[in-house]
Design a protein around this motif. Structure first.
Motif, mmCIF file in Angstrom:
data_model
loop_
_atom_site.group_PDB
_atom_site.id
_atom_site.type_symbol
_atom_site.label_atom_id
_atom_site.label_comp_id
_atom_site.label_asym_id
_atom_site.label_seq_id
_atom_site.Cartn_x
_atom_site.Cartn_y
_atom_site.Cartn_z
ATOM 1 N N ALA A 191 22.596 -19.680 -13.962
ATOM 2 C CA ALA A 191 22.796 -18.287 -13.550
ATOM 3 C C ALA A 191 24.277 -17.969 -13.435
ATOM 4 C CB ALA A 191 22.090 -18.027 -12.217
ATOM 5 N N HIS A 192 25.034 -18.888 -12.849
ATOM 6 C CA HIS A 192 26.474 -18.681 -12.708
ATOM 7 C C HIS A 192 27.153 -18.633 -14.079
ATOM 8 C CE1 HIS A 192 30.354 -18.767 -10.735
ATOM 9 N NE2 HIS A 192 30.737 -19.735 -11.534
ATOM 10 N N TRP A 193 26.610 -19.367 -15.033
ATOM 11 C CA TRP A 193 27.160 -19.426 -16.387
ATOM 12 C C TRP A 193 26.876 -18.148 -17.167
ATOM 13 C CZ3 TRP A 193 23.990 -22.370 -20.558
ATOM 14 C CH2 TRP A 193 24.555 -22.196 -21.825
ATOM 15 N N ILE A 194 25.609 -17.716 -17.216
ATOM 16 C CA ILE A 194 25.261 -16.584 -18.086
ATOM 17 C C ILE A 194 25.258 -15.249 -17.373
ATOM 18 C CG2 ILE A 194 23.890 -18.054 -19.609
ATOM 19 C CD1 ILE A 194 21.381 -16.796 -18.359
ATOM 20 N N LEU A 195 25.251 -15.262 -16.023
ATOM 21 C CA LEU A 195 25.284 -14.026 -15.250
ATOM 22 C C LEU A 195 26.457 -14.074 -14.281
ATOM 23 C CD1 LEU A 195 21.490 -13.866 -14.299
ATOM 24 C CD2 LEU A 195 22.595 -12.791 -16.257
#
Length: 317
Positions: A256-260
């Motif tokens: 989530a931190h990577w793509i959002l």
């Protein structure tokens, strides 16, 4: 690197001429500005599609130099909303955001009539399911070669549809159907976006992503090929920044931190990038002359038409 990869429509479904919308394996928090990786060391196709839009970028490639200049002049005139002869960051940012919104609206329009069979202004899960998978449902996909893939697609579609259907009535309003087709645009869809991303990359099915899976999703070496430098950079990203707890895997939270990554405004970043690359006199704004001087660069950006811009007076801001 680009996180989105097209999920190719399987031939069997296409053969029956079902109106299956183009599915995407992976989604961003915001609509991607281009189908290209944003890597200026390998050319400027990303910026080309950001300035022109994906479809318009293709059109530009087929125009003569004079036709390209004439079309670019019309586009710049529309971006320059205060008509002072300059394109500012604010005007450029607004334009790219407008193209993003227009692309999504046109995409939803394109699929809406295919699925709203009873023309009641809503799309039920049954309408979507039957239109997409049709008579294959009767024999539970026994007639198709890759039965497991079809079943997986159906399960995934149903999960995304139910998540988009906020009131849980089994029927999607236009806004809910937009969330179904473009979950990256809706905060309440973020969990399904992350789940789909993990499922796509997690080849061994352990619910998390290891380094080999992470790299393998972006790069498959041919025999004897040397690993490109960008792949080595991605390995560093995985270990140094993506894998925050340093356990060798990306879990749902790390994905989530990577793509959002919060409220990253890709249109704002692209506007700044385009001005930096084309603002010859460094006054922080662009003239038509400066853009024409960088025609080869612009013919590789998203500004000119995100998703198919028409500069014939019919596509109003």
């Amino acid at each position: 690197m680009m996180l989105l990869k097209s999920l190719a429509c399987l031939c069997a479904l296409a053969a029956v001429a079902f109106a299956v919308p183009a599915q995407e394996k992976r989604v961003h928090h915001q609509a991607d500005l281009s189908g290209r990786a944003h890597d200026d060391t390998h050319g400027f196709q990303y910026d080309h599609e950001a300035f022109l839009g994906k479809e318009e970028a293709k059109t530009f490639d087929q125009l003569t130099p004079e036709e390209s200049k004439d079309k670019l002049a019309k586009i710049v005139d529309r971006i320059d909303t205060d008509k002072d002869g300059y394109v500012t960051h604010t005007e450029l940012h607004y334009w790219i955001k407008h193209r993003q919104r227009r692309y999504i609206e046109e995409n939803v329009d394109k699929h809406w009539k295919d699925y709203d069979k009873n023309q009641d202004g809503k799309i039920s899960w049954e309408e979507y399911k039957n239109t997409t998978y049709g008579y294959y449902l009767d024999d539970e996909f026994d007639d198709v070669e890759d039965k497991a893939t079809y079943k997986s697609m159906l399960t995934r579609d149903e999960r995304r549809f139910k998540t988009a259907d906020r009131d849980g009535d089994g029927i999607a309003t236009r806004e809910e159907f937009t969330a179904f087709l473009h979950p990256e645009e809706f905060d309440y869809m973020k969990d399904v976006v992350v789940q789909e991303t993990v499922e796509d990359i997690d080849k061994n099915g352990d619910g998390k992503i290891n380094l080999d899976e992470y790299i393998g999703d972006m790069f498959t070496p041919e025999d004897g090929d040397k690993e490109p430098e960008w792949v080595q950079t991605e390995r560093q990203h995985f270990t140094e920044s993506r894998d925050t707890n340093k356990d060798g895997y990306l879990d749902a939270g790390e994905v989530a931190h990577w793509i959002l990554p919060g409220e990253v405004d890709h249109a704002d970043n692209e506007a700044k990038h385009l001005i930096h690359e084309t603002d010859t006199d460094k006054d922080g704004r662009l003239t038509l002359s400066e853009l024409l001087d960088k025609m080869d660069y612009i013919k590789t950006s998203t500004i000119t038409d995100y998703g198919g811009m028409r500069v014939d007076g019919h596509d109003e801001l």
